[in-house]
Scaffold this motif. Structure first.
Motif, PDB file in Angstrom:
ATOM      1  N   THR A  35     -10.437  14.032 -11.324  1.00 46.36           N
ATOM      2  CA  THR A  35     -11.793  14.572 -11.460  1.00 46.36           C
ATOM      3  C   THR A  35     -12.500  14.500 -10.115  1.00 46.36           C
ATOM      4  N   SER A  36     -12.491  13.322  -9.503  1.00 42.07           N
ATOM      5  CA  SER A  36     -13.025  13.147  -8.144  1.00 42.07           C
ATOM      6  C   SER A  36     -12.621  11.739  -7.701  1.00 42.07           C
ATOM      7  N   ASP A  37     -13.015  11.374  -6.490  1.00 42.41           N
ATOM      8  CA  ASP A  37     -12.818  10.005  -6.045  1.00 42.41           C
ATOM      9  C   ASP A  37     -13.903   9.128  -6.638  1.00 42.41           C
ATOM     10  N   ALA A  38     -13.747   7.813  -6.546  1.00 43.99           N
ATOM     11  CA  ALA A  38     -14.852   6.927  -6.926  1.00 43.99           C
ATOM     12  C   ALA A  38     -15.918   7.020  -5.842  1.00 43.99           C
ATOM     13  N   ARG A  39     -17.161   6.676  -6.208  1.00 42.42           N
ATOM     14  CA  ARG A  39     -18.235   6.699  -5.208  1.00 42.42           C
ATOM     15  C   ARG A  39     -17.937   5.699  -4.102  1.00 42.42           C
ATOM     16  N   PRO A  40     -18.377   5.979  -2.879  1.00 43.45           N
ATOM     17  CA  PRO A  40     -18.171   5.014  -1.792  1.00 43.45           C
ATOM     18  C   PRO A  40     -18.763   3.664  -2.176  1.00 43.45           C
ATOM     19  N   GLY A  41     -18.042   2.624  -1.863  1.00 42.96           N
ATOM     20  CA  GLY A  41     -18.509   1.275  -2.234  1.00 42.96           C
ATOM     21  C   GLY A  41     -17.751   0.726  -3.420  1.00 42.96           C
ATOM     22  N   ALA A  42     -17.121   1.623  -4.204  1.00 45.67           N
ATOM     23  CA  ALA A  42     -16.300   1.177  -5.337  1.00 45.67           C
ATOM     24  C   ALA A  42     -14.828   1.365  -4.974  1.00 45.67           C
ATOM     25  N   LYS A  43     -13.998   0.489  -5.539  1.00 44.87           N
ATOM     26  CA  LYS A  43     -12.554   0.627  -5.296  1.00 44.87           C
ATOM     27  C   LYS A  43     -11.961   1.489  -6.407  1.00 44.87           C
ATOM     28  N   LEU A  44     -11.078   2.418  -6.045  1.00 47.26           N
ATOM     29  CA  LEU A  44     -10.417   3.236  -7.077  1.00 47.26           C
ATOM     30  C   LEU A  44      -8.954   2.827  -7.181  1.00 47.26           C
ATOM     31  N   VAL A  45      -8.569   2.385  -8.370  1.00 49.38           N
ATOM     32  CA  VAL A  45      -7.149   2.150  -8.665  1.00 49.38           C
ATOM     33  C   VAL A  45      -6.650   3.403  -9.367  1.00 49.38           C
ATOM     34  N   ARG A  46      -5.698   4.082  -8.738  1.00 51.51           N
ATOM     35  CA  ARG A  46      -5.184   5.319  -9.345  1.00 51.51           C
ATOM     36  C   ARG A  46      -4.123   4.981 -10.371  1.00 51.51           C
ATOM     37  N   ALA A  47      -4.358   5.392 -11.615  1.00 50.51           N
ATOM     38  CA  ALA A  47      -3.386   5.114 -12.678  1.00 50.51           C
ATOM     39  C   ALA A  47      -3.589   6.126 -13.791  1.00 50.51           C
ATOM     40  N   ASP A  48      -2.496   6.407 -14.487  1.00 55.04           N
ATOM     41  CA  ASP A  48      -2.558   7.337 -15.610  1.00 55.04           C
ATOM     42  C   ASP A  48      -2.438   6.533 -16.903  1.00 55.04           C
ATOM     43  N   ARG A  49      -3.480   6.582 -17.706  1.00 51.54           N
ATOM     44  CA  ARG A  49      -3.524   5.750 -18.913  1.00 51.54           C
ATOM     45  C   ARG A  49      -2.566   6.254 -19.995  1.00 51.54           C
ATOM     46  N   ASN A  50      -1.937   7.394 -19.761  1.00 49.94           N
ATOM     47  CA  ASN A  50      -0.906   7.835 -20.701  1.00 49.94           C
ATOM     48  C   ASN A  50       0.396   7.084 -20.470  1.00 49.94           C
ATOM     49  N   LEU A  51       0.490   6.361 -19.362  1.00 55.25           N
ATOM     50  CA  LEU A  51       1.746   5.679 -19.019  1.00 55.25           C
ATOM     51  C   LEU A  51       1.673   4.198 -19.413  1.00 55.25           C
ATOM     52  N   PRO A  52       2.819   3.606 -19.760  1.00 53.02           N
ATOM     53  CA  PRO A  52       2.794   2.223 -20.263  1.00 53.02           C
ATOM     54  C   PRO A  52       2.355   1.184 -19.229  1.00 53.02           C
ATOM     55  N   ASN A  53       2.566   1.473 -17.947  1.00 56.94           N
ATOM     56  CA  ASN A  53       2.207   0.473 -16.920  1.00 56.94           C
ATOM     57  C   ASN A  53       0.813   0.713 -16.324  1.00 56.94           C
ATOM     58  N   ALA A  54      -0.041   1.429 -17.045  1.00 58.11           N
ATOM     59  CA  ALA A  54      -1.316   1.906 -16.473  1.00 58.11           C
ATOM     60  C   ALA A  54      -2.178   0.783 -15.900  1.00 58.11           C
ATOM     61  N   TYR A  55      -2.134  -0.405 -16.498  1.00 56.24           N
ATOM     62  CA  TYR A  55      -3.093  -1.454 -16.109  1.00 56.24           C
ATOM     63  C   TYR A  55      -2.472  -2.508 -15.196  1.00 56.24           C
ATOM     64  N   ASP A  56      -1.209  -2.270 -14.787  1.00 56.02           N
ATOM     65  CA  ASP A  56      -0.481  -3.298 -14.026  1.00 56.02           C
ATOM     66  C   ASP A  56      -1.259  -3.779 -12.806  1.00 56.02           C
ATOM     67  N   GLU A  57      -1.917  -2.862 -12.094  1.00 57.13           N
ATOM     68  CA  GLU A  57      -2.572  -3.249 -10.839  1.00 57.13           C
ATOM     69  C   GLU A  57      -3.820  -4.111 -11.059  1.00 57.13           C
ATOM     70  N   VAL A  58      -4.403  -4.048 -12.244  1.00 51.89           N
ATOM     71  CA  VAL A  58      -5.610  -4.859 -12.473  1.00 51.89           C
ATOM     72  C   VAL A  58      -5.328  -6.093 -13.344  1.00 51.89           C
ATOM     73  N   ILE A  59      -4.178  -6.102 -14.011  1.00 52.88           N
ATOM     74  CA  ILE A  59      -3.835  -7.265 -14.847  1.00 52.88           C
ATOM     75  C   ILE A  59      -3.698  -8.493 -13.938  1.00 52.88           C
ATOM     76  N   GLY A  60      -4.280  -9.587 -14.377  1.00 56.85           N
ATOM     77  CA  GLY A  60      -4.205 -10.821 -13.582  1.00 56.85           C
ATOM     78  C   GLY A  60      -5.475 -11.062 -12.784  1.00 56.85           C
ATOM     79  N   GLN A  61      -6.247  -9.999 -12.534  1.00 58.93           N
ATOM     80  CA  GLN A  61      -7.542 -10.192 -11.862  1.00 58.93           C
ATOM     81  C   GLN A  61      -8.578 -10.519 -12.942  1.00 58.93           C
ATOM     82  N   HIS A  62      -9.634 -11.225 -12.551  1.00 63.53           N
ATOM     83  CA  HIS A  62     -10.670 -11.525 -13.540  1.00 63.53           C
ATOM     84  C   HIS A  62     -11.841 -10.559 -13.379  1.00 63.53           C
TER      85      HIS A  62
END
Ligand SMILES: NC(=O)c1ccc[n+]([C@@H]2O[C@H](COP(=O)([O-])OP(=O)(O)OC[C@H]3O[C@@H](n4cnc5c(N)ncnc54)[C@H](OP(=O)(O)O)[C@@H]3O)[C@@H](O)[C@H]2O)c1
Length: 334
Positions: A35-62
């Motif tokens: 759709t677009s990038d995240a606004r400057p100042g926010a971090k964008l993790v690129r992932a497709d939620r249709n895929l089983p590993n979609a949250y791997d990059e954020v899992i483990g962070q609080h």
């Protein structure tokens, strides 16, 4: 606070990001980034939620809160299961379309909802309300009521509304003020409408995201008659020319569509079984801090956005074209 926004790259989502950054929060968005990038100042993790590993990059962070705007039950179920251990609260942006009955006026959050969609994927907008119910239920099942904040938004309006619903009326009047042509409006003093400004909704969601008290809230604009909204749009469009009223029955006979879409009169909902759609009770949200700017301010800023849109859309998604309006006015005069 550390916030994870699932989405954050579209309209409401980017306002959520902006409100969060303005309040000094740390924001991570998770989206495909198509759709677009995240606004400057926010971090964008690129992932497709249709895929089983979609949250791997954020899992483990609080995260203090995760905010989700999805309408796909499978996405919301996957996210709540994957993130429950790592996020204190789950904020789900739902919709007033979850309700089973839109006829009675002033219904609050205790009103009955539709049966949930059983499928993981919503295939068409006909399933939207059912899909949002399923999403709500997935979050509640995993996070529990004490850690879940559900926002059932009514019609969202304001600058950036690419559904073209809130922009139609102020733009129609502003164009008529220039051309001197009359404006066709529905003669329907009995109808009500509610428009919540996207900026007010986003600001409130961010303020409440980590509040001690969670819960389910309707979040709509103030209830106005459709006549008052149209008159406010006329003031905003600086129009003092002719206005031509047509009855709802006549407009329906001519095939004018209610509410939205091609050859429609936006926000006009003349069906009796939808009389309460623009009159939901949001008093609980107001008590919980939802503050709503004036309708005039929303329509004025929306008109400003419409007039500065570059490129202007060749075909608008809602409303009557100039040609459609002219032929309806001619038919009415005949
Ligand atoms: N408009 C209204 O009047 C109204 C009324 C009531 C409630 N609502 C609700 O308000 C919210 C509006 O949210 P919004 O404006 O931010 O728009 P949206 O179109 O619902 O946003 C979808 C977001 O999810 C992301 N996304 C979609 N598919 C994805 C996938 N497979 N994997 C990862 N990310 C995906 C998109 O980003 P990418 O495409 O970049 O992946 C985008 O950021 C929705 O919850 C809607 O149901 C709207």
């Amino acid at each position: 606070m550390r916030l994870l926004i699932l989405g954050g790259t579209a309209w409401l989502g980017s306002h959520l990001v902006e409100a969060a950054l303005t309040s000094g929060h740390e924001v991570t968005c998770l989206a495909r980034g198509t759709t677009s990038d995240a606004r400057p100042g926010a971090k964008l993790v690129r992932a497709d939620r249709n895929l089983p590993n979609a949250y791997d990059e954020v899992i483990g962070q609080h995260f203090d809160a995760v905010i989700d705007v999805s309408r796909q039950p499978g996405h919301v179920q996957g996210a709540s299961l994957a993130l429950s251990e790592f996020c204190n609260t789950f904020v789900f942006v739902s919709s007033a379309s979850v309700y089973a009955d839109h006829e009675r006026l002033d219904q609050d959050e205790r009103a009955a909802v539709l049966p949930p969609l059983r499928a993981q994927v919503m295939e068409s907008m006909d399933q939207y309300g059912h899909a949002k119910v399923a999403c709500e239920q997935h979050v509640l099942a995993t996070f529990g009521a004490n850690r879940t904040f559900i926002v059932r938004a009514g019609l969202i309006g304001g600058p950036g509304d690419e559904s073209d619903r809130t922009g139609y009326w102020p733009l129609r009047f502003a164009k008529a003020a220039e051309s001197g042509r009359p404006v066709l409006i529905p003669d329907a003093p009995e109808l009500s409408t509610q428009v919540i400004d996207v900026r007010d909704l986003a600001g409130w969601i961010i303020n409440r995201a980590c509040a001690a008290e969670m819960g389910i809230f309707n979040a709509t604009g103030e209830t106005k008659s459709l006549e008052e909204l149209i008159e406010t749009a006329r003031v905003v469009g600086a129009h003092d020319g002719a206005v031509v009223r047509a009855s709802s029955a006549w407009l329906l006979e001519q095939g004018v569509a209610p509410w939205m879409g091609h050859r429609s009169l936006p926000l006009w909902l003349p069906m009796e079984d939808h009389a309460g759609f623009g009159a939901r009770d949001s008093s609980a949200a107001v008590k919980a801090g939802l503050s709503r700017r004036s309708l005039e301010a929303t329509l004025r800023d929306t008109l400003h956005w419409e007039l500065s849109r570059r490129p202007a859309p060749a075909v608008r998604r809602a409303g009557l074209s100039d040609v459609d309006q002219a032929s309806l006015l001619a038919a009415l005069a005949a």
